[in-house]
Design an enzyme around this catalytic site. Structure first.
Site, PDB file in Angstrom:
ATOM      1  N   ARG A  72      10.450  94.056  43.062  1.00 58.36           N
ATOM      2  CA  ARG A  72      11.158  94.298  41.796  1.00 58.36           C
ATOM      3  C   ARG A  72      10.448  93.575  40.652  1.00 58.36           C
ATOM      4  O   ARG A  72      10.360  94.089  39.535  1.00 58.36           O
ATOM      5  CB  ARG A  72      12.621  93.853  41.915  1.00 58.36           C
ATOM      6  CG  ARG A  72      13.452  94.242  40.701  1.00 58.36           C
ATOM      7  CD  ARG A  72      14.930  93.967  40.895  1.00 58.36           C
ATOM      8  NE  ARG A  72      15.219  92.556  41.031  1.00 58.36           N
ATOM      9  CZ  ARG A  72      16.410  92.052  41.304  1.00 58.36           C
ATOM     10  NH1 ARG A  72      17.453  92.862  41.477  1.00 58.36           N
ATOM     11  NH2 ARG A  72      16.603  90.766  41.415  1.00 58.36           N
ATOM     12  N   GLU A  82      28.033  96.288  34.713  1.00 61.22           N
ATOM     13  CA  GLU A  82      27.694  95.160  35.589  1.00 61.22           C
ATOM     14  C   GLU A  82      28.146  93.892  34.887  1.00 61.22           C
ATOM     15  O   GLU A  82      28.674  93.949  33.766  1.00 61.22           O
ATOM     16  CB  GLU A  82      26.192  95.128  35.898  1.00 61.22           C
ATOM     17  CG  GLU A  82      25.317  94.905  34.685  1.00 61.22           C
ATOM     18  CD  GLU A  82      23.821  94.752  35.015  1.00 61.22           C
ATOM     19  OE1 GLU A  82      23.473  94.471  36.174  1.00 61.22           O
ATOM     20  OE2 GLU A  82      23.012  94.906  34.078  1.00 61.22           O
ATOM     21  N   LEU A 108      21.023  96.473  36.358  1.00 64.67           N
ATOM     22  CA  LEU A 108      19.907  96.011  37.176  1.00 64.67           C
ATOM     23  C   LEU A 108      20.131  96.504  38.609  1.00 64.67           C
ATOM     24  O   LEU A 108      21.258  96.456  39.103  1.00 64.67           O
ATOM     25  CB  LEU A 108      19.844  94.478  37.164  1.00 64.67           C
ATOM     26  CG  LEU A 108      18.688  93.890  37.971  1.00 64.67           C
ATOM     27  CD1 LEU A 108      17.364  94.094  37.241  1.00 64.67           C
ATOM     28  CD2 LEU A 108      18.908  92.418  38.249  1.00 64.67           C
TER      29      LEU A 108
END
Ligand code: PDD
Length: 287
Positions: free
Chosen positions: A54, A182, A206
């Site tokens: 990532r 989120e 994310l």
């Protein structure tokens, strides 16, 4: 036990209190950089490679060349852990575009700055685990590339400060229609009609490593999963939980001063948390 904390800064390990970056680093001046947080349990890492992958993706997204290969990064993370005195640790990796006189535009190749620090992994208190955590909601004021793990976290810091002011643990970002996107440093999941629901992966969230893990263990336990926009006032919503590297999965029992479900940590939330903790235990044994 070693006393001193050690940081990795651009090719060398130095005592943390002597670890410095130039004031013209673009991370300092423009938040021009990306980061990762990885958890290590007694020398065993939870999904280290997915975190590093990532990080590479975040670098590619903002056109910073990864300063080390993924294998080199893995070795550096392991060395950083060994150099520090913690059994369970959170390892912070930051890459910025590097140092140059302040100008928005970058017109020559740059040497990225790479920093790794290690801190003790915080543990949620027994009380928090028993009672569940609390959150508030806020209109999303962040930028439109939340899939990049950018170090530009001013909005997230403001959200967290507001949650502190209101004596809760997290602030959840809502889109214009009131969907839960989120948290400031977590993904958020809910149980609605017995189905585990979380916002789909797009530019507003994310792609949390723990989110993936939570969905996987839930699926393995026969829980149905749906990745779709959702709201807190949906009929049949019985549980809420948040996920992150530093917390695994924690039940959320109060949002905006209203109880979620019966106000107690939900059964599915606790099952997912316990399955993740079991995986960590197994990892620790192997490590
Ligand atoms: N935060 N969403 C946001 C905005 C985050 O900052 C994080 C992690 C997550 C969860 O991702 P993961 O499961 O991969 O840790 C979701 C880290 C822990 C931090 O900034 O400290």
């Amino acid at each position: 036990m070693k006393k001193h904390l050690v940081a990795y800064v651009n090719n060398t390990f130095v005592p943390l209190n002597k670890a410095y970056i130039h004031i013209e680093d673009r991370g300092f001046q423009f938040a021009d950089g990306v980061y990762e947080v990885v958890a290590c349990f007694g020398g065993a890492y939870l999904d280290l490679m997915p975190h590093l992958q990532r990080l590479e993706k975040s670098c590619i997204a903002i056109a910073i060349g990864l300063p080390k290969s993924l294998n080199e990064l893995q070795n550096l993370v392991e060395k950083a852990y060994q150099e520090n005195p913690f059994e369970d640790a959170m390892i912070y990796i930051q890459i910025t575009r590097g140092v140059s006189p302040r100008a928005h535009v970058v017109d020559k190749p740059m040497t990225p700055t790479l920093v790794i620090t290690v801190r003790e992994l915080p543990k949620p208190s027994e009380e928090k685990l028993k009672q569940g955590t609390k959150a508030i909601t806020m209109q999303d004021i962040r930028w439109k590339h939340c899939e990049i793990k950018s170090i530009a976290l001013l909005a997230n810091v403001m959200g967290k400060q507001e949650s502190l002011k209101q004596h809760v643990d997290e602030a959840f970002w809502l889109d214009q229609q009131g969907h839960v996107l989120e948290g400031c440093a977590t993904n958020v999941l809910a149980v609605i009609g017995g189905v585990l629901v979380t916002h789909p992966l797009d530019h507003q969230v994310l792609g949390g490593i723990t989110r993936t893990m939570a969905l996987q263990v839930a699926k393995g336990a026969g829980v149905d999963i749906e990745e779709r926009p959702w709201k807190l006032d949906e009929i049949g919503l019985t549980e809420c939980m948040m996920s992150s590297t530093t917390n695994a999965v924690l039940p959320v029992c109060m949002v905006d001063k209203k109880e979620v479900g019966d106000g107690k940590p939900g059964e599915i939330s606790l099952r997912i948390r316990n399955m993740i903790l079991r995986n960590i235990k197994a990892l620790r044994k192997r490590g």
